[in-house]
Design a protein around this motif. Sequence first.
Motif, PDB file in Angstrom:
ATOM      1  N   VAL A 274      67.597  45.938  46.023  1.00  0.00           N
ATOM      2  CA  VAL A 274      67.064  44.603  46.305  1.00  0.00           C
ATOM      3  C   VAL A 274      66.829  44.444  47.806  1.00  0.00           C
ATOM      4  O   VAL A 274      67.771  44.516  48.590  1.00  0.00           O
ATOM      5  CB  VAL A 274      68.031  43.502  45.814  1.00  0.00           C
ATOM      6  N   PRO A 275      65.584  44.228  48.224  1.00  0.00           N
ATOM      7  CA  PRO A 275      65.337  44.014  49.652  1.00  0.00           C
ATOM      8  C   PRO A 275      66.147  42.818  50.165  1.00  0.00           C
ATOM      9  O   PRO A 275      66.282  41.797  49.485  1.00  0.00           O
ATOM     10  CB  PRO A 275      63.835  43.723  49.715  1.00  0.00           C
ATOM     11  N   ALA A 276      66.672  42.942  51.366  1.00  0.00           N
ATOM     12  CA  ALA A 276      67.511  41.891  51.956  1.00  0.00           C
ATOM     13  C   ALA A 276      66.787  40.547  52.023  1.00  0.00           C
ATOM     14  O   ALA A 276      67.415  39.494  51.890  1.00  0.00           O
ATOM     15  CB  ALA A 276      67.970  42.316  53.352  1.00  0.00           C
ATOM     16  N   ALA A 277      65.465  40.572  52.191  1.00  0.00           N
ATOM     17  CA  ALA A 277      64.703  39.320  52.296  1.00  0.00           C
ATOM     18  C   ALA A 277      64.827  38.455  51.046  1.00  0.00           C
ATOM     19  O   ALA A 277      64.689  37.230  51.114  1.00  0.00           O
ATOM     20  CB  ALA A 277      63.231  39.632  52.562  1.00  0.00           C
ATOM     21  N   PHE A 278      65.108  39.054  49.891  1.00  0.00           N
ATOM     22  CA  PHE A 278      65.216  38.297  48.638  1.00  0.00           C
ATOM     23  C   PHE A 278      66.636  37.811  48.357  1.00  0.00           C
ATOM     24  O   PHE A 278      66.838  36.936  47.518  1.00  0.00           O
ATOM     25  CB  PHE A 278      64.747  39.145  47.452  1.00  0.00           C
ATOM     26  N   GLN A 279      67.611  38.389  49.006  1.00  0.00           N
ATOM     27  CA  GLN A 279      68.992  38.045  48.702  1.00  0.00           C
ATOM     28  C   GLN A 279      69.334  36.658  49.225  1.00  0.00           C
ATOM     29  O   GLN A 279      69.080  36.351  50.386  1.00  0.00           O
ATOM     30  CB  GLN A 279      69.934  39.104  49.272  1.00  0.00           C
ATOM     31  N   GLY A 280      69.869  35.833  48.343  1.00  0.00           N
ATOM     32  CA  GLY A 280      70.214  34.469  48.713  1.00  0.00           C
ATOM     33  C   GLY A 280      69.922  33.522  47.567  1.00  0.00           C
ATOM     34  O   GLY A 280      69.658  33.930  46.433  1.00  0.00           O
TER      35      GLY A 280
ATOM     36  N   CYS B 121      69.983  24.566  31.646  1.00  0.00           N
ATOM     37  CA  CYS B 121      69.918  25.950  31.170  1.00  0.00           C
ATOM     38  C   CYS B 121      70.428  26.859  32.273  1.00  0.00           C
ATOM     39  O   CYS B 121      70.233  26.584  33.461  1.00  0.00           O
ATOM     40  CB  CYS B 121      68.483  26.335  30.841  1.00  0.00           C
ATOM     41  N   HIS B 122      71.050  27.943  31.875  1.00  0.00           N
ATOM     42  CA  HIS B 122      71.554  28.941  32.820  1.00  0.00           C
ATOM     43  C   HIS B 122      71.259  30.320  32.256  1.00  0.00           C
ATOM     44  O   HIS B 122      71.381  30.551  31.051  1.00  0.00           O
ATOM     45  CB  HIS B 122      73.062  28.792  33.027  1.00  0.00           C
ATOM     46  N   GLY B 123      70.865  31.242  33.126  1.00  0.00           N
ATOM     47  CA  GLY B 123      70.560  32.601  32.683  1.00  0.00           C
ATOM     48  C   GLY B 123      71.019  33.647  33.672  1.00  0.00           C
ATOM     49  O   GLY B 123      71.353  33.349  34.819  1.00  0.00           O
ATOM     50  N   LEU B 124      71.040  34.887  33.193  1.00  0.00           N
ATOM     51  CA  LEU B 124      71.367  36.052  34.017  1.00  0.00           C
ATOM     52  C   LEU B 124      70.084  36.801  34.320  1.00  0.00           C
ATOM     53  O   LEU B 124      69.199  36.902  33.464  1.00  0.00           O
ATOM     54  CB  LEU B 124      72.356  36.960  33.291  1.00  0.00           C
ATOM     55  N   LEU B 125      69.997  37.352  35.528  1.00  0.00           N
ATOM     56  CA  LEU B 125      68.795  38.047  35.977  1.00  0.00           C
ATOM     57  C   LEU B 125      69.073  39.531  36.175  1.00  0.00           C
ATOM     58  O   LEU B 125      69.990  39.904  36.896  1.00  0.00           O
ATOM     59  CB  LEU B 125      68.303  37.435  37.289  1.00  0.00           C
ATOM     60  N   THR B 126      68.251  40.344  35.544  1.00  0.00           N
ATOM     61  CA  THR B 126      68.348  41.802  35.643  1.00  0.00           C
ATOM     62  C   THR B 126      67.143  42.310  36.424  1.00  0.00           C
ATOM     63  O   THR B 126      66.002  41.924  36.138  1.00  0.00           O
ATOM     64  CB  THR B 126      68.360  42.446  34.241  1.00  0.00           C
ATOM     65  N   LEU B 127      67.398  43.171  37.399  1.00  0.00           N
ATOM     66  CA  LEU B 127      66.313  43.719  38.219  1.00  0.00           C
ATOM     67  C   LEU B 127      65.523  44.753  37.415  1.00  0.00           C
ATOM     68  O   LEU B 127      66.095  45.709  36.886  1.00  0.00           O
ATOM     69  CB  LEU B 127      66.888  44.370  39.482  1.00  0.00           C
ATOM     70  N   SER B 128      64.201  44.553  37.321  1.00  0.00           N
ATOM     71  CA  SER B 128      63.371  45.565  36.662  1.00  0.00           C
ATOM     72  C   SER B 128      62.501  46.319  37.663  1.00  0.00           C
ATOM     73  O   SER B 128      62.182  47.485  37.448  1.00  0.00           O
ATOM     74  CB  SER B 128      62.515  44.949  35.550  1.00  0.00           C
ATOM     75  N   GLU B 129      62.133  45.659  38.774  1.00  0.00           N
ATOM     76  CA  GLU B 129      61.315  46.336  39.788  1.00  0.00           C
ATOM     77  C   GLU B 129      61.466  45.614  41.119  1.00  0.00           C
ATOM     78  O   GLU B 129      61.598  44.389  41.155  1.00  0.00           O
ATOM     79  CB  GLU B 129      59.845  46.314  39.356  1.00  0.00           C
ATOM     80  N   ALA B 130      61.433  46.374  42.204  1.00  0.00           N
ATOM     81  CA  ALA B 130      61.533  45.774  43.539  1.00  0.00           C
ATOM     82  C   ALA B 130      60.624  46.513  44.511  1.00  0.00           C
ATOM     83  O   ALA B 130      60.568  47.742  44.509  1.00  0.00           O
ATOM     84  CB  ALA B 130      62.973  45.829  44.046  1.00  0.00           C
ATOM     85  N   THR B 131      59.906  45.734  45.297  1.00  0.00           N
ATOM     86  CA  THR B 131      59.149  46.253  46.429  1.00  0.00           C
ATOM     87  C   THR B 131      59.528  45.372  47.618  1.00  0.00           C
ATOM     88  O   THR B 131      60.193  44.350  47.425  1.00  0.00           O
ATOM     89  CB  THR B 131      57.616  46.187  46.190  1.00  0.00           C
ATOM     90  N   PRO B 132      59.107  45.699  48.809  1.00  0.00           N
ATOM     91  CA  PRO B 132      59.441  44.834  49.942  1.00  0.00           C
ATOM     92  C   PRO B 132      58.915  43.403  49.793  1.00  0.00           C
ATOM     93  O   PRO B 132      59.456  42.482  50.384  1.00  0.00           O
ATOM     94  CB  PRO B 132      58.792  45.538  51.133  1.00  0.00           C
ATOM     95  N   MET B 133      57.877  43.192  48.982  1.00  0.00           N
ATOM     96  CA  MET B 133      57.266  41.866  48.853  1.00  0.00           C
ATOM     97  C   MET B 133      57.471  41.205  47.487  1.00  0.00           C
ATOM     98  O   MET B 133      57.209  40.012  47.346  1.00  0.00           O
ATOM     99  CB  MET B 133      55.760  41.959  49.123  1.00  0.00           C
TER     100      MET B 133
ATOM    101  N   GLY C 119      62.841  36.050  29.175  1.00  0.00           N
ATOM    102  CA  GLY C 119      61.543  35.951  29.822  1.00  0.00           C
ATOM    103  C   GLY C 119      61.486  36.839  31.043  1.00  0.00           C
ATOM    104  O   GLY C 119      62.444  37.560  31.353  1.00  0.00           O
ATOM    105  N   SER C 120      60.372  36.785  31.721  1.00  0.00           N
ATOM    106  CA  SER C 120      60.161  37.581  32.932  1.00  0.00           C
ATOM    107  C   SER C 120      59.879  36.653  34.102  1.00  0.00           C
ATOM    108  O   SER C 120      59.108  35.700  33.968  1.00  0.00           O
ATOM    109  CB  SER C 120      58.974  38.524  32.755  1.00  0.00           C
ATOM    110  N   ILE C 121      60.498  36.952  35.218  1.00  0.00           N
ATOM    111  CA  ILE C 121      60.276  36.188  36.444  1.00  0.00           C
ATOM    112  C   ILE C 121      59.766  37.150  37.514  1.00  0.00           C
ATOM    113  O   ILE C 121      60.318  38.239  37.685  1.00  0.00           O
ATOM    114  CB  ILE C 121      61.578  35.522  36.939  1.00  0.00           C
ATOM    115  N   THR C 122      58.730  36.727  38.217  1.00  0.00           N
ATOM    116  CA  THR C 122      58.246  37.469  39.377  1.00  0.00           C
ATOM    117  C   THR C 122      58.411  36.566  40.596  1.00  0.00           C
ATOM    118  O   THR C 122      57.963  35.417  40.585  1.00  0.00           O
ATOM    119  CB  THR C 122      56.769  37.862  39.212  1.00  0.00           C
ATOM    120  N   LEU C 123      59.080  37.089  41.606  1.00  0.00           N
ATOM    121  CA  LEU C 123      59.224  36.400  42.888  1.00  0.00           C
ATOM    122  C   LEU C 123      58.424  37.184  43.917  1.00  0.00           C
ATOM    123  O   LEU C 123      58.627  38.389  44.067  1.00  0.00           O
ATOM    124  CB  LEU C 123      60.689  36.329  43.316  1.00  0.00           C
ATOM    125  N   THR C 124      57.531  36.503  44.613  1.00  0.00           N
ATOM    126  CA  THR C 124      56.710  37.147  45.636  1.00  0.00           C
ATOM    127  C   THR C 124      56.911  36.416  46.955  1.00  0.00           C
ATOM    128  O   THR C 124      56.728  35.194  47.020  1.00  0.00           O
ATOM    129  CB  THR C 124      55.213  37.112  45.244  1.00  0.00           C
TER     130      THR C 124
END
Length: 163
Positions: A51-57, A98-110, A127-132
């Motif tokens: 997980v890129p540090a920019a996404f952690q938080g 609602c509360h859910g758990l998130l599993t990493l499927s793919e990570a790039t710097p962005m 479901g699927s979540i994309t964070l950009t």
Amino acid sequence: MGTKPGRRRPTQKAREHPVITALIVALGAVAAAGLSSFIAVRCQASPPNDVPAAFQGTWVGQTDEHNGTSPYRTTITVGSGTKHHDIGDSSYAVASGCHGLLTLSEATPMTLRLVERMDSGPCVPTGSITLTLKTQDDVAYIYTGDKRSGTRQTADGTLRKIG
């Protein structure tokens, strides 16, 4: 009891020399083993992280389903971890929460792609979540999932990093 011509009898100091040498060699081996163990432990101190540090938080904002429901508060918390492992959680301030758990499927710097599995509330089970990354403090949030009825649900919004 003499010595043969040309040979001298070893002195006490000469007889002790092999013992001192062996002692020094043994101490060196113990020190090297200790140093190797220390280095191995130090090298393993940081667990793998995809997980890129920019996404952690923690990221918070309003998301909208575009189906007539009111926008709702979305909170996504992202930690460190590796692909195919849980790295965070999600919560939505909807009717009963609602509360859910998130599993990493793919990570790039962005971009992060996550699989969401709800563990409480009436929300879509998976479901699927994309964070950009838009800026260092903002991410675009896109969600897709299939409701229990089989219809597709989508939501999007901008989340701001608060911690």
